[in-house]
Write a protein that holds these residues in place. Structure first.
Motif, PDB file in Angstrom:
ATOM      1  N   PRO A  54     -30.203  15.841   0.684  1.00  0.00           N
ATOM      2  CA  PRO A  54     -29.452  15.511   1.875  1.00  0.00           C
ATOM      3  C   PRO A  54     -30.666  15.308   2.739  1.00  0.00           C
ATOM      4  O   PRO A  54     -30.457  14.372   3.475  1.00  0.00           O
ATOM      5  N   GLY A  55     -31.732  16.211   2.800  1.00  0.00           N
ATOM      6  CA  GLY A  55     -32.672  16.024   3.751  1.00  0.00           C
ATOM      7  C   GLY A  55     -33.576  14.679   3.570  1.00  0.00           C
ATOM      8  O   GLY A  55     -33.923  13.914   4.454  1.00  0.00           O
ATOM      9  N   TRP A  56     -33.883  14.505   2.185  1.00  0.00           N
ATOM     10  CA  TRP A  56     -34.603  13.176   1.700  1.00  0.00           C
ATOM     11  C   TRP A  56     -33.784  12.014   2.120  1.00  0.00           C
ATOM     12  O   TRP A  56     -34.462  10.841   2.323  1.00  0.00           O
ATOM     13  N   VAL A  57     -32.516  12.049   1.998  1.00  0.00           N
ATOM     14  CA  VAL A  57     -31.719  10.737   2.236  1.00  0.00           C
ATOM     15  C   VAL A  57     -31.894  10.679   3.669  1.00  0.00           C
ATOM     16  O   VAL A  57     -31.954   9.478   4.422  1.00  0.00           O
ATOM     17  N   LEU A  58     -31.822  11.683   4.411  1.00  0.00           N
ATOM     18  CA  LEU A  58     -31.869  11.440   6.106  1.00  0.00           C
ATOM     19  C   LEU A  58     -33.332  10.972   6.377  1.00  0.00           C
ATOM     20  O   LEU A  58     -33.356  10.031   7.213  1.00  0.00           O
ATOM     21  N   ILE A  59     -34.053  11.569   5.888  1.00  0.00           N
ATOM     22  CA  ILE A  59     -35.541  10.968   5.960  1.00  0.00           C
ATOM     23  C   ILE A  59     -35.709   9.685   5.850  1.00  0.00           C
ATOM     24  O   ILE A  59     -36.042   8.665   6.508  1.00  0.00           O
ATOM     25  N   THR A  60     -35.176   9.128   4.538  1.00  0.00           N
ATOM     26  CA  THR A  60     -35.111   7.608   4.299  1.00  0.00           C
ATOM     27  C   THR A  60     -34.315   6.859   5.176  1.00  0.00           C
ATOM     28  O   THR A  60     -34.929   5.678   5.591  1.00  0.00           O
ATOM     29  N   LEU A  61     -33.094   7.245   5.391  1.00  0.00           N
ATOM     30  CA  LEU A  61     -32.327   6.568   6.315  1.00  0.00           C
ATOM     31  C   LEU A  61     -32.899   6.306   7.669  1.00  0.00           C
ATOM     32  O   LEU A  61     -32.942   5.268   8.523  1.00  0.00           O
ATOM     33  N   MET A  62     -33.574   7.310   8.420  1.00  0.00           N
ATOM     34  CA  MET A  62     -34.182   7.572   9.660  1.00  0.00           C
ATOM     35  C   MET A  62     -35.429   6.363   9.525  1.00  0.00           C
ATOM     36  O   MET A  62     -35.696   5.835  10.471  1.00  0.00           O
ATOM     37  N   THR A  63     -36.457   6.501   8.529  1.00  0.00           N
ATOM     38  CA  THR A  63     -37.226   5.611   8.301  1.00  0.00           C
ATOM     39  C   THR A  63     -37.037   4.207   8.123  1.00  0.00           C
ATOM     40  O   THR A  63     -37.689   3.314   8.985  1.00  0.00           O
TER      41      THR A  63
END
Length: 69
Positions: A32-41
């Protein structure tokens, strides 16, 4: 060797089992953390593209023209 294991053999087996379980857990990662980082980027790139599209296209064209002559 007797049918029942000695205490030291049991401790060794238990340590190996715990180490294996810990290694499996550490490989899972924080999805979930990596998904959030990807979406924010992706959101930041989109926002920058909307705001500075003209400048970015101009810079790219200038860079290409300076390389190709």
């Amino acid at each position: 060797m007797s049918i029942t294991r000695s205490l030291s053999a049991r401790i060794i087996v238990a340590t190996q089992v715990l180490a294996t379980r810990a290694a499996r857990r550490s490989e899972r990662g924080d999805v979930p953390g990596w998904v959030l980082i990807t979406l924010m980027t992706a959101g930041l790139v989109t926002a920058l593209w909307v705001v500075a599209k003209g400048q970015l296209v101009s810079m790219f064209q200038n860079a290409l023209s300076s390389v190709t002559g």
